[in-house]
Design an enzyme around this catalytic site. Structure first.
Site, PDB file in Angstrom:
ATOM      1  N   GLN A 150       0.856  -1.191   0.000  1.00  0.00           N
ATOM      2  CA  GLN A 150       0.000   0.000   0.000  1.00  0.00           C
ATOM      3  C   GLN A 150       0.891   1.240   0.000  1.00  0.00           C
ATOM      4  O   GLN A 150       1.767   1.398   0.854  1.00  0.00           O
ATOM      5  CB  GLN A 150      -0.914  -0.008   1.221  1.00  0.00           C
ATOM      6  CG  GLN A 150      -1.742   1.247   1.424  1.00  0.00           C
ATOM      7  CD  GLN A 150      -1.021   2.241   2.334  1.00  0.00           C
ATOM      8  OE1 GLN A 150      -0.242   1.859   3.196  1.00  0.00           O
ATOM      9  NE2 GLN A 150      -1.266   3.512   2.121  1.00  0.00           N
ATOM     10  N   ARG A 187      -6.960  12.250  14.547  1.00  0.00           N
ATOM     11  CA  ARG A 187      -7.312  11.145  15.439  1.00  0.00           C
ATOM     12  C   ARG A 187      -7.134  11.611  16.874  1.00  0.00           C
ATOM     13  O   ARG A 187      -6.022  11.629  17.420  1.00  0.00           O
ATOM     14  CB  ARG A 187      -6.476   9.922  15.106  1.00  0.00           C
ATOM     15  CG  ARG A 187      -6.772   9.455  13.672  1.00  0.00           C
ATOM     16  CD  ARG A 187      -5.768   8.489  13.128  1.00  0.00           C
ATOM     17  NE  ARG A 187      -5.915   8.418  11.664  1.00  0.00           N
ATOM     18  CZ  ARG A 187      -5.081   7.780  10.856  1.00  0.00           C
ATOM     19  NH1 ARG A 187      -4.027   7.161  11.369  1.00  0.00           N
ATOM     20  NH2 ARG A 187      -5.271   7.777   9.558  1.00  0.00           N
ATOM     21  N   HIS A 296     -11.027   4.267   5.364  1.00  0.00           N
ATOM     22  CA  HIS A 296      -9.854   4.138   6.239  1.00  0.00           C
ATOM     23  C   HIS A 296     -10.266   3.681   7.637  1.00  0.00           C
ATOM     24  O   HIS A 296      -9.659   4.062   8.641  1.00  0.00           O
ATOM     25  CB  HIS A 296      -9.117   5.485   6.315  1.00  0.00           C
ATOM     26  CG  HIS A 296      -7.624   5.368   6.153  1.00  0.00           C
ATOM     27  ND1 HIS A 296      -6.994   5.548   4.952  1.00  0.00           N
ATOM     28  CD2 HIS A 296      -6.641   5.095   7.043  1.00  0.00           C
ATOM     29  CE1 HIS A 296      -5.678   5.412   5.111  1.00  0.00           C
ATOM     30  NE2 HIS A 296      -5.445   5.127   6.376  1.00  0.00           N
ATOM     31  N   ARG A 299     -10.910   6.533  10.003  1.00  0.00           N
ATOM     32  CA  ARG A 299      -9.739   7.211  10.558  1.00  0.00           C
ATOM     33  C   ARG A 299      -9.314   8.434   9.751  1.00  0.00           C
ATOM     34  O   ARG A 299      -8.336   9.090  10.112  1.00  0.00           O
ATOM     35  CB  ARG A 299      -8.574   6.221  10.646  1.00  0.00           C
ATOM     36  CG  ARG A 299      -8.837   5.074  11.597  1.00  0.00           C
ATOM     37  CD  ARG A 299      -7.879   3.919  11.397  1.00  0.00           C
ATOM     38  NE  ARG A 299      -6.525   4.205  11.830  1.00  0.00           N
ATOM     39  CZ  ARG A 299      -6.101   4.108  13.087  1.00  0.00           C
ATOM     40  NH1 ARG A 299      -6.950   3.760  14.051  1.00  0.00           N
ATOM     41  NH2 ARG A 299      -4.846   4.340  13.396  1.00  0.00           N
ATOM     42  N   ILE A 330     -15.882  -4.479   9.123  1.00  0.00           N
ATOM     43  CA  ILE A 330     -16.094  -5.926   9.076  1.00  0.00           C
ATOM     44  C   ILE A 330     -15.612  -6.564  10.377  1.00  0.00           C
ATOM     45  O   ILE A 330     -14.457  -6.401  10.774  1.00  0.00           O
ATOM     46  CB  ILE A 330     -15.364  -6.547   7.876  1.00  0.00           C
ATOM     47  CG1 ILE A 330     -16.003  -6.059   6.569  1.00  0.00           C
ATOM     48  CG2 ILE A 330     -15.375  -8.070   7.946  1.00  0.00           C
ATOM     49  CD1 ILE A 330     -15.216  -6.387   5.335  1.00  0.00           C
ATOM     50  N   ARG A 351      -8.543  -3.912  11.897  1.00  0.00           N
ATOM     51  CA  ARG A 351      -8.545  -4.015  13.359  1.00  0.00           C
ATOM     52  C   ARG A 351      -8.672  -5.454  13.858  1.00  0.00           C
ATOM     53  O   ARG A 351      -7.987  -5.821  14.818  1.00  0.00           O
ATOM     54  CB  ARG A 351      -9.668  -3.149  13.941  1.00  0.00           C
ATOM     55  CG  ARG A 351      -9.423  -1.647  13.837  1.00  0.00           C
ATOM     56  CD  ARG A 351     -10.552  -0.877  14.503  1.00  0.00           C
ATOM     57  NE  ARG A 351     -10.368   0.560  14.413  1.00  0.00           N
ATOM     58  CZ  ARG A 351     -10.817   1.324  13.424  1.00  0.00           C
ATOM     59  NH1 ARG A 351     -11.472   0.769  12.410  1.00  0.00           N
ATOM     60  NH2 ARG A 351     -10.609   2.634  13.421  1.00  0.00           N
TER      61      ARG A 351
END
Length: 415
Positions: A150, A187, A296, A299, A330, A351
């Site tokens: 990525q 954040r 994201h 985020r 998910i 996560r």
């Protein structure tokens, strides 16, 4: 029931030490999250668990999946469900993979290498982040043959191009370019916690060491925590706050830059972010091979649309020209089944596997994949679908969002 059968029922089971016993007692992603919360320092758990600003998108992502409702088809032979699929010419054991996450060694000392080994063992792709805490060459050395990279487009275009070339040289199969980071999201939890890479020795850190000695001992035994792929960009700072990573991103990125990277990268190229129909049609023109619908994980831009709500129009715009991938929110195999039924070729999780890594490293990530796989298989069987093609074909009649009318069975067109 005789006496000997009763004795067997009440006989204490042998003790299982270490993480394996804990993992066996984790029966869903929420169980793993609870254990991860207890094991990680609060600032590290907040980094994994938190989102941008008021965390509205973070909550909405989960709510979107909770609004899914199923209407199964009865009396179908589902004795041997087939979960395999093809993505960019490579076979996958299941229609999901592991999304890019930053600073994974902050969650477990095995870091990205531990995740890559788990992905290889379970036959799913793993996407390494630009802001990983392990160099891309070191992750490739684990032997995983289905690695993706990525990419963030950085202000330093020379470094950006260098990352693309390094990924190609190290054997990464797919390049995934994030288009939702013109600047970093705010954040709030990370800002309040003063999270830095590597962690600085502050009073709060010292208190955290006292509360989580096992975690800190493990961290101290490993190599220093750094942004391993961006050493030249961060070497002078001696330590980088998560918020300051924003300074590396280039807010001037345009479609011309995408075209340039397309020319530089010969393998499959995927754009990752919130991409509406107009952007997807433009992506086709630029020559990308897939789009990854993502906010994201809540985020970046708070209050953004959920990827699940964007899935049907994205599938319509992409047709069969592009692969359509999806993440954000998910937590269960039923979520993956719903996304595939609504048009996704595959899903990605972030996560959940970090919770697993926090609990048990490679074994913890494998546990997450196994849980989601079992849930997906069971959901498909209860829906009356024998394989993923069947799930996609009958998707409009099987799945709806709670606030929308259920489509009729007669429609089996691609959504």
């Amino acid at each position: 029931m005789n006496l000997f059968q009763v004795i067997e029922l009440v006989r204490p089971k042998p003790h299982q030490g270490g993480s394996s016993g804990v993992l066996d007692r984790c029966h869903d992603i929420e169980d793993l999250r609870d254990v991860a919360r207890r094991r990680l320092p609060p600032a590290v758990f907040d980094y994994v668990d938190g989102g941008a600003d008021d965390e509205i998108s973070l909550s909405a992502n989960r709510q979107a999946f909770r609004q899914v409702r199923f209407l199964p088809q009865a009396l179908q032979d589902v004795s041997a469900p087939d979960l395999t699929t093809q993505l960019f010419g490579t076979g996958l054991a299941v229609p999901f993979g592991l999304a890019p996450t930053g600073y994974t060694r902050m969650v477990h000392s095995g870091g990205e290498r531990a995740v890559a080994r788990a992905a290889a063992a379970r036959g799913v792709p793993y996407t390494l982040s630009t802001v990983a805490s392990t160099a891309l060459e070191d992750v490739s050395a684990t032997g995983n043959s289905n690695l993706w990279f990525q990419l963030y487009v950085l202000r330093d275009r020379g470094l950006t191009h260098e990352l693309v070339d390094r990924a190609a040289a190290a054997g990464y199969r797919v390049l995934e370019l994030s288009v939702d980071t013109a600047v970093s999201g705010h954040r709030s939890r990370d800002v309040r916690n003063g999270l830095t890479i590597p962690p600085r020795l502050t009073l709060r850190t010292l208190m955290g060491i006292g509360a989580r000695p096992g975690y800190w001992t493990s961290m101290l035994r490993g190599a220093p925590l750094t942004l391993a792929n961006l050493q030249s960009a961060t070497a002078s700072s001696g330590g980088t706050t998560v918020a300051r990573v924003n300074e590396l991103f280039d807010p001037s990125v345009t479609w011309d830059d995408i075209a340039e990277i397309r020319q530089r990268w010969s393998g499959p190229l995927v754009l990752k972010g919130l991409l509406g129909p107009a952007d997807i049609r433009r992506a086709v023109d630029v020559g990308v091979d897939g789009v990854h619908l993502s906010n994201h994980g809540g985020r970046q831009l708070d209050r953004s649309i959920t990827p699940l709500d964007l899935l049907r129009p994205a599938r319509d715009a992409a047709g069969e020209c592009l692969a359509v991938l999806l993440d954000s929110g998910i937590r269960h195999g039923a979520d993956i089944a719903a996304a595939v039924a609504l048009g996704a070729d595959a899903c990605f999780i972030g996560r959940p596997y970090l919770y697993g890594a926090a609990v048990g490293g490679t074994a913890g990530v494998e546990r997450v994949i196994d849980l989601l796989t079992a849930q997906l298989r069971r959901t498909m069987q209860l829906l009356g679908t024998a394989d993923l093609t069947d799930l996609r074909k009958h998707g409009p009649g099987l799945v709806t969002l709670e606030h929308r009318p259920l489509p009729g069975r007669k429609s089996t067109a691609h959504v």
